[in-house]
Design a protein around this motif. Structure first.
Motif, PDB file in Angstrom:
ATOM      1  N   ALA A 101       0.686  -1.210   0.116  1.00 41.81           N
ATOM      2  CA  ALA A 101       0.124   0.213  -0.442  1.00 41.81           C
ATOM      3  C   ALA A 101       0.934   1.350   0.035  1.00 41.81           C
ATOM      4  O   ALA A 101       1.562   1.628   0.475  1.00 41.81           O
ATOM      5  N   GLY A 102       0.459   2.026  -0.990  1.00 42.98           N
ATOM      6  CA  GLY A 102       1.609   3.164  -1.328  1.00 42.98           C
ATOM      7  C   GLY A 102       0.875   4.390  -1.555  1.00 42.98           C
ATOM      8  O   GLY A 102      -0.309   4.356  -1.466  1.00 42.98           O
ATOM      9  N   SER A 103       1.215   6.027  -1.412  1.00 42.17           N
ATOM     10  CA  SER A 103       1.008   6.668  -2.296  1.00 42.17           C
ATOM     11  C   SER A 103       2.019   8.002  -2.416  1.00 42.17           C
ATOM     12  O   SER A 103       2.651   7.937  -1.945  1.00 42.17           O
ATOM     13  N   VAL A 104       1.885   8.311  -3.100  1.00 44.11           N
ATOM     14  CA  VAL A 104       2.266   9.623  -3.730  1.00 44.11           C
ATOM     15  C   VAL A 104       1.130  10.837  -3.789  1.00 44.11           C
ATOM     16  O   VAL A 104      -0.262  11.531  -4.035  1.00 44.11           O
ATOM     17  N   ALA A 105       2.233  12.070  -3.266  1.00 48.99           N
ATOM     18  CA  ALA A 105       1.794  13.426  -3.429  1.00 48.99           C
ATOM     19  C   ALA A 105       2.010  14.568  -4.484  1.00 48.99           C
ATOM     20  O   ALA A 105       2.940  14.333  -5.123  1.00 48.99           O
ATOM     21  N   LEU A 106       1.288  14.276  -5.623  1.00 50.63           N
ATOM     22  CA  LEU A 106       1.349  16.080  -6.468  1.00 50.63           C
ATOM     23  C   LEU A 106       0.974  17.341  -5.791  1.00 50.63           C
ATOM     24  O   LEU A 106       0.056  17.901  -5.460  1.00 50.63           O
ATOM     25  N   VAL A 107       1.861  18.063  -5.596  1.00 50.95           N
ATOM     26  CA  VAL A 107       2.057  19.259  -4.766  1.00 50.95           C
ATOM     27  C   VAL A 107       1.473  19.963  -6.411  1.00 50.95           C
ATOM     28  O   VAL A 107       2.575  20.483  -7.114  1.00 50.95           O
ATOM     29  N   ASP A 142      -7.465   0.000  -6.142  1.00 53.42           N
ATOM     30  CA  ASP A 142      -8.445   0.682  -4.908  1.00 53.42           C
ATOM     31  C   ASP A 142      -7.726   1.803  -4.642  1.00 53.42           C
ATOM     32  O   ASP A 142      -7.603   2.579  -2.975  1.00 53.42           O
ATOM     33  N   GLN A 143      -7.556   2.382  -5.562  1.00 55.93           N
ATOM     34  CA  GLN A 143      -6.468   4.011  -5.378  1.00 55.93           C
ATOM     35  C   GLN A 143      -7.703   5.144  -4.853  1.00 55.93           C
ATOM     36  O   GLN A 143      -9.570   4.887  -4.968  1.00 55.93           O
ATOM     37  N   ARG A 144      -7.918   5.953  -4.215  1.00 60.39           N
ATOM     38  CA  ARG A 144      -8.044   6.731  -3.041  1.00 60.39           C
ATOM     39  C   ARG A 144      -7.366   8.235  -3.791  1.00 60.39           C
ATOM     40  O   ARG A 144      -6.403   8.326  -3.597  1.00 60.39           O
ATOM     41  N   ILE A 145      -8.560   9.390  -3.518  1.00 58.47           N
ATOM     42  CA  ILE A 145      -7.338  10.478  -3.495  1.00 58.47           C
ATOM     43  C   ILE A 145      -8.158  11.732  -2.610  1.00 58.47           C
ATOM     44  O   ILE A 145      -9.413  11.203  -2.287  1.00 58.47           O
ATOM     45  N   ALA A 146      -7.382  12.442  -2.781  1.00 58.20           N
ATOM     46  CA  ALA A 146      -7.835  13.182  -1.192  1.00 58.20           C
ATOM     47  C   ALA A 146      -6.709  14.768  -1.350  1.00 58.20           C
ATOM     48  O   ALA A 146      -5.672  13.927  -2.408  1.00 58.20           O
ATOM     49  N   ALA A 147      -6.928  15.191  -1.237  1.00 55.37           N
ATOM     50  CA  ALA A 147      -6.172  16.856  -1.780  1.00 55.37           C
ATOM     51  C   ALA A 147      -6.225  18.224   0.617  1.00 55.37           C
ATOM     52  O   ALA A 147      -7.609  18.182   0.858  1.00 55.37           O
ATOM     53  N   HIS A 165      -0.197  27.041  -3.375  1.00 57.10           N
ATOM     54  CA  HIS A 165      -0.244  25.954  -3.647  1.00 57.10           C
ATOM     55  C   HIS A 165      -1.345  24.750  -2.531  1.00 57.10           C
ATOM     56  O   HIS A 165      -2.044  25.001  -1.498  1.00 57.10           O
ATOM     57  N   ARG A 166      -1.749  23.436  -3.979  1.00 64.42           N
ATOM     58  CA  ARG A 166      -2.286  22.461  -2.980  1.00 64.42           C
ATOM     59  C   ARG A 166      -2.212  20.819  -3.585  1.00 64.42           C
ATOM     60  O   ARG A 166      -1.995  21.413  -4.333  1.00 64.42           O
ATOM     61  N   VAL A 167      -2.210  20.053  -2.087  1.00 65.10           N
ATOM     62  CA  VAL A 167      -1.416  18.475  -2.674  1.00 65.10           C
ATOM     63  C   VAL A 167      -3.121  18.198  -2.838  1.00 65.10           C
ATOM     64  O   VAL A 167      -3.203  17.622  -1.890  1.00 65.10           O
ATOM     65  N   TRP A 168      -2.740  17.206  -3.904  1.00 64.08           N
ATOM     66  CA  TRP A 168      -3.545  16.219  -4.424  1.00 64.08           C
ATOM     67  C   TRP A 168      -2.624  14.572  -4.282  1.00 64.08           C
ATOM     68  O   TRP A 168      -1.752  14.977  -4.254  1.00 64.08           O
ATOM     69  N   THR A 169      -3.506  13.170  -3.429  1.00 65.66           N
ATOM     70  CA  THR A 169      -2.778  13.150  -2.895  1.00 65.66           C
ATOM     71  C   THR A 169      -3.148  11.498  -3.170  1.00 65.66           C
ATOM     72  O   THR A 169      -4.705  11.038  -2.951  1.00 65.66           O
ATOM     73  N   LEU A 170      -2.809  10.217  -4.231  1.00 65.56           N
ATOM     74  CA  LEU A 170      -3.175   8.806  -5.192  1.00 65.56           C
ATOM     75  C   LEU A 170      -2.512   8.013  -4.056  1.00 65.56           C
ATOM     76  O   LEU A 170      -1.444   7.972  -3.449  1.00 65.56           O
TER      77      LEU A 170
END
Length: 199
Positions: A101-107, A142-147, A165-170
């Protein structure tokens, strides 16, 4: 093994290119709540090839060019059995697969608040529309995004607010495949050396 930050950023870059190639079609669909004047400005801004949107894996090591999108790896772990009940296993002979299980933030950042609002909307759209591709091509389940909130950043002196800035995390889970080394490492083959730093 999957390099999650690169995989996700490449997909976002591809979606961004598709969006910019046909802004006349996509802007009214994505930005229908914006005024006609704002939609025209969005089309002009995204449609101008001179307006470079910097995309980078990891934090920039040189001067920051904005607007930009930075893909930053977040915390990760192995999911427990309960989370994996409905999923099978994968792998080939000699290739091992461990669920991860991992996640990446898009700044998403820019010196102009409107640019951040518009660019982060396109990033959100990219993450939504590319879900099937990410699942079918890379096995991201099981992709989930949050901001995060849209946030201004103080300068080093803390007295002027300049970029926003705003960060989207997948977040997702996937099978990380690896090949067993030809010679397995054992406790007997490893020598640990401890040194005294005060000596």
């Amino acid at each position: 093994m999957i390099q999650l930050d690169k995989v996700v950023l490449n997909v976002v870059e591809a979606a961004l290119s598709i969006f910019r190639a046909d802004v006349a079609t996509y802007v009214p669909q994505l930005f229908w709540a914006e005024s006609v004047a704002n939609q025209a400005e969005i089309q002009t801004w995204f449609g101008n090839p001179q307006k470079v949107i910097q995309t980078t894996v990891g934090f920039p090591t040189r001067s920051i060019v904005q607007p930009g999108i930075w893909a930053i790896l977040q915390s990760s772990r192995e999911p427990d059995d309960q989370e994996l009940q409905s999923w099978g296993t994968t792998g080939e002979p000699g290739v091992y697969a461990i669920p991860h299980a991992g996640s990446v933030a898009l700044v998403v950042a820019a010196p102009n608040q409107n640019y951040v609002l518009w660019l982060q909307s396109v990033v959100q759209w990219a993450l939504y529309t590319q879900r099937p591709f990410l699942e079918n091509s890379f096995g991201l389940h099981d992709q989930r995004i949050a901001a995060s909130a849209l946030t201004p950043e103080p300068d080093s002196g803390g007295d002027v607010m300049f970029p926003f800035h705003r960060v989207w995390t997948l977040s997702c889970w996937y099978y990380d495949q690896y090949v067993q080394p030809l010679t397995a490492i054992t406790g007997a083959s490893v020598t640990v050396e401890v040194t005294d730093s005060d000596a």
